[in-house]
Design a protein around this motif. Sequence first.
Motif, PDB file in Angstrom:
ATOM      1  N   LEU A 150      -7.614   0.043  -2.977  1.00 18.75           N
ATOM      2  CA  LEU A 150      -7.411  -0.961  -4.018  1.00 18.75           C
ATOM      3  C   LEU A 150      -8.449  -0.819  -5.130  1.00 18.75           C
ATOM      4  O   LEU A 150      -8.118  -0.896  -6.323  1.00 18.75           O
ATOM      5  N   GLU A 151      -9.699  -0.620  -4.762  1.00 16.48           N
ATOM      6  CA  GLU A 151     -10.758  -0.461  -5.772  1.00 16.48           C
ATOM      7  C   GLU A 151     -10.491   0.752  -6.662  1.00 16.48           C
ATOM      8  O   GLU A 151     -10.673   0.683  -7.890  1.00 16.48           O
ATOM      9  N   VAL A 152     -10.053   1.848  -6.040  1.00 10.23           N
ATOM     10  CA  VAL A 152      -9.736   3.058  -6.811  1.00 10.23           C
ATOM     11  C   VAL A 152      -8.561   2.800  -7.751  1.00 10.23           C
ATOM     12  O   VAL A 152      -8.576   3.206  -8.925  1.00 10.23           O
ATOM     13  N   LEU A 153      -7.545   2.084  -7.258  1.00  7.49           N
ATOM     14  CA  LEU A 153      -6.360   1.805  -8.071  1.00  7.49           C
ATOM     15  C   LEU A 153      -6.680   0.867  -9.225  1.00  7.49           C
ATOM     16  O   LEU A 153      -6.134   1.023 -10.321  1.00  7.49           O
ATOM     17  N   VAL A 202       4.934   2.545  -8.006  1.00  9.34           N
ATOM     18  CA  VAL A 202       4.810   1.604  -9.122  1.00  9.34           C
ATOM     19  C   VAL A 202       4.006   2.240 -10.254  1.00  9.34           C
ATOM     20  O   VAL A 202       4.374   2.161 -11.424  1.00  9.34           O
ATOM     21  N   PHE A 203       2.906   2.902  -9.899  1.00 13.27           N
ATOM     22  CA  PHE A 203       2.092   3.570 -10.918  1.00 13.27           C
ATOM     23  C   PHE A 203       2.880   4.693 -11.583  1.00 13.27           C
ATOM     24  O   PHE A 203       2.757   4.911 -12.796  1.00 13.27           O
ATOM     25  N   ALA A 204       3.660   5.399 -10.796  1.00 11.31           N
ATOM     26  CA  ALA A 204       4.441   6.511 -11.352  1.00 11.31           C
ATOM     27  C   ALA A 204       5.471   6.024 -12.357  1.00 11.31           C
ATOM     28  O   ALA A 204       5.838   6.753 -13.283  1.00 11.31           O
ATOM     29  N   SER A 205       5.929   4.789 -12.202  1.00 12.03           N
ATOM     30  CA  SER A 205       6.935   4.250 -13.121  1.00 12.03           C
ATOM     31  C   SER A 205       6.349   3.954 -14.497  1.00 12.03           C
ATOM     32  O   SER A 205       7.084   3.808 -15.477  1.00 12.03           O
ATOM     33  N   GLY A 206       5.018   3.843 -14.575  1.00 12.38           N
ATOM     34  CA  GLY A 206       4.371   3.553 -15.859  1.00 12.38           C
ATOM     35  C   GLY A 206       4.441   2.096 -16.270  1.00 12.38           C
ATOM     36  O   GLY A 206       4.038   1.743 -17.382  1.00 12.38           O
ATOM     37  N   ASP A 207       4.951   1.238 -15.393  1.00 13.36           N
ATOM     38  CA  ASP A 207       5.055  -0.194 -15.687  1.00 13.36           C
ATOM     39  C   ASP A 207       3.707  -0.855 -15.376  1.00 13.36           C
ATOM     40  O   ASP A 207       3.441  -1.263 -14.237  1.00 13.36           O
ATOM     41  N   THR A 230       1.151  -5.888  -8.578  1.00 18.65           N
ATOM     42  CA  THR A 230       1.071  -5.308  -7.229  1.00 18.65           C
ATOM     43  C   THR A 230      -0.366  -5.302  -6.721  1.00 18.65           C
ATOM     44  O   THR A 230      -0.644  -5.681  -5.580  1.00 18.65           O
ATOM     45  N   LEU A 231      -1.295  -4.878  -7.572  1.00 17.07           N
ATOM     46  CA  LEU A 231      -2.706  -4.845  -7.172  1.00 17.07           C
ATOM     47  C   LEU A 231      -3.235  -6.256  -6.910  1.00 17.07           C
ATOM     48  O   LEU A 231      -4.032  -6.465  -5.984  1.00 17.07           O
ATOM     49  N   ALA A 232      -2.795  -7.222  -7.726  1.00 19.06           N
ATOM     50  CA  ALA A 232      -3.230  -8.603  -7.513  1.00 19.06           C
ATOM     51  C   ALA A 232      -2.720  -9.129  -6.170  1.00 19.06           C
ATOM     52  O   ALA A 232      -3.445  -9.832  -5.447  1.00 19.06           O
ATOM     53  N   ASN A 233      -1.484  -8.776  -5.815  1.00 18.59           N
ATOM     54  CA  ASN A 233      -0.935  -9.189  -4.520  1.00 18.59           C
ATOM     55  C   ASN A 233      -1.689  -8.517  -3.369  1.00 18.59           C
ATOM     56  O   ASN A 233      -1.930  -9.147  -2.325  1.00 18.59           O
ATOM     57  N   MET A 234      -2.047  -7.270  -3.554  1.00 13.91           N
ATOM     58  CA  MET A 234      -2.830  -6.582  -2.528  1.00 13.91           C
ATOM     59  C   MET A 234      -4.183  -7.256  -2.338  1.00 13.91           C
ATOM     60  O   MET A 234      -4.656  -7.447  -1.209  1.00 13.91           O
ATOM     61  N   SER A 292       0.817  -1.205   0.000  1.00 11.23           N
ATOM     62  CA  SER A 292       0.000   0.000   0.000  1.00 11.23           C
ATOM     63  C   SER A 292       0.854   1.259   0.000  1.00 11.23           C
ATOM     64  O   SER A 292       0.492   2.277  -0.597  1.00 11.23           O
ATOM     65  N   SER A 293       1.989   1.182   0.676  1.00  9.28           N
ATOM     66  CA  SER A 293       2.844   2.366   0.779  1.00  9.28           C
ATOM     67  C   SER A 293       3.705   2.592  -0.463  1.00  9.28           C
ATOM     68  O   SER A 293       4.184   3.695  -0.698  1.00  9.28           O
ATOM     69  N   THR A 294       3.893   1.530  -1.276  1.00  8.94           N
ATOM     70  CA  THR A 294       4.778   1.667  -2.440  1.00  8.94           C
ATOM     71  C   THR A 294       4.024   1.636  -3.769  1.00  8.94           C
ATOM     72  O   THR A 294       4.641   1.808  -4.830  1.00  8.94           O
ATOM     73  N   VAL A 295       2.714   1.412  -3.734  1.00 11.57           N
ATOM     74  CA  VAL A 295       1.971   1.224  -4.974  1.00 11.57           C
ATOM     75  C   VAL A 295       1.972   2.484  -5.844  1.00 11.57           C
ATOM     76  O   VAL A 295       1.995   2.397  -7.080  1.00 11.57           O
ATOM     77  N   GLU A 296       1.968   3.650  -5.225  1.00 11.52           N
ATOM     78  CA  GLU A 296       1.984   4.898  -6.006  1.00 11.52           C
ATOM     79  C   GLU A 296       3.269   5.027  -6.806  1.00 11.52           C
ATOM     80  O   GLU A 296       3.265   5.529  -7.929  1.00 11.52           O
TER      81      GLU A 296
END
Length: 408
Positions: free
Chosen positions: A176-179, A140-145, A152-156, A134-138
């Motif tokens: 998670l739903e928003v992401l 990951v999104f910022a990386s564009g990968d 990451t979302l599946a693991n969450m 939860s603390s690192t997901v942003e």
Amino acid sequence: MMVDLGSFSDEKFDAKKWINSACQSRHPQDPLEKHLVDLEMKLQMTSEEIASSLEDQSSAALLRVPRATRDVIRLRDDALSLRNSVASILLKLKKAEGSSAESIATLAKVDTVKRRMEAAYETLQDAAGLTQLSSTVEDVFASGDLPRAAETLANMRHCLSAVGEVAEFANIRKQLEVLEDRLDTMVQPRLTDALSNRKVDVARDLRGILIRIGRFKSLEQHYTKVHLKPIKQLWEDFDSQNRTNKLANEKSELERISNSHDFRPSLPTVSFSSWLPSFYDELLLYLEQEWKWCMTAFPDDYKTLVPKLLIEAMTTVGANFVSRINLATGEVVPETKTLAKGMLDILSGDMPKGVKVQTKHLEALIELHNMTGTFARNIQHLFSESDLQVLLDTLKAVYLPYESFKQK
């Protein structure tokens, strides 16, 4: 002369008969006395041989009796020893049975405790992992990968299902739903480009991302949306073609009025009955191409994606399809053609008094229905690999425009 000893072992042996038989078998030239002497001598010699053999065998048998007796005694002792051993083993087994049952019950309890501790440990790990994700997901999104973001979302999602409905993680559940919605939105423009430009590898990768976050419905809806547009364009070509002909005729008429010697023949209006087969042919060709492409891009989903597209297409043009069928049935009779009305208008009573359904109206409807039947058979052949229920839903959608006429 040979002596037959077999007759002596017969229970019904008769000495007189045997002697008489022996005398009768002698040679006629042999004296009787000499024959009897020879017979007596042979019997005596044979008797002595039998007596000697019996004595030898009896002596040998007497010698074997002590040995057999010793063997019997030894076997009896072995059997007694074996019985005692088996009895001892059975006694030990009975004693071990009680202690083993207690040991197994104890081990089962220990194993239950062990498994519960392992489950608790794994849950704690999931909880810790969920907090970290939860603390690192942003980032990951910022990386564009996008694949990494999906993982990451599946693991969450997995960690949330492991910890259950814990109040402390309610905010993460909403996050998670928003992401997931956010990632879905990021995928859509790329998926549109991949579908529109036939990029098989890209489309397959984007599908994997959506599947990873449980958004197959999004893939289905987006695929339908992209491909529905050209199908609607095929359907609208009928009106476009007639509008073009009408404008051309109006222009030609104006030119004729301004220049009376310049005459151009009017372009005929395209009838729906003559246009429908070409529409079905172009639609079938489009679906065949999509079927082949999806077999490569979406090998697990093409059997549902392409039929779903056709169902959605027929549903979208359904109301207009009914209207065109209605007008097409009216065009075959001058009276209804002049009024721009058809069978449905007659059946609903929205016509001048005395206007009734005629045989030509029904013949026109049957002709259109037969055209659709030919198209339906081609679709059935194309979608033969699909699930039976999917195929039935597809064929039902193809015939949907005619339901209004059946109900009337």
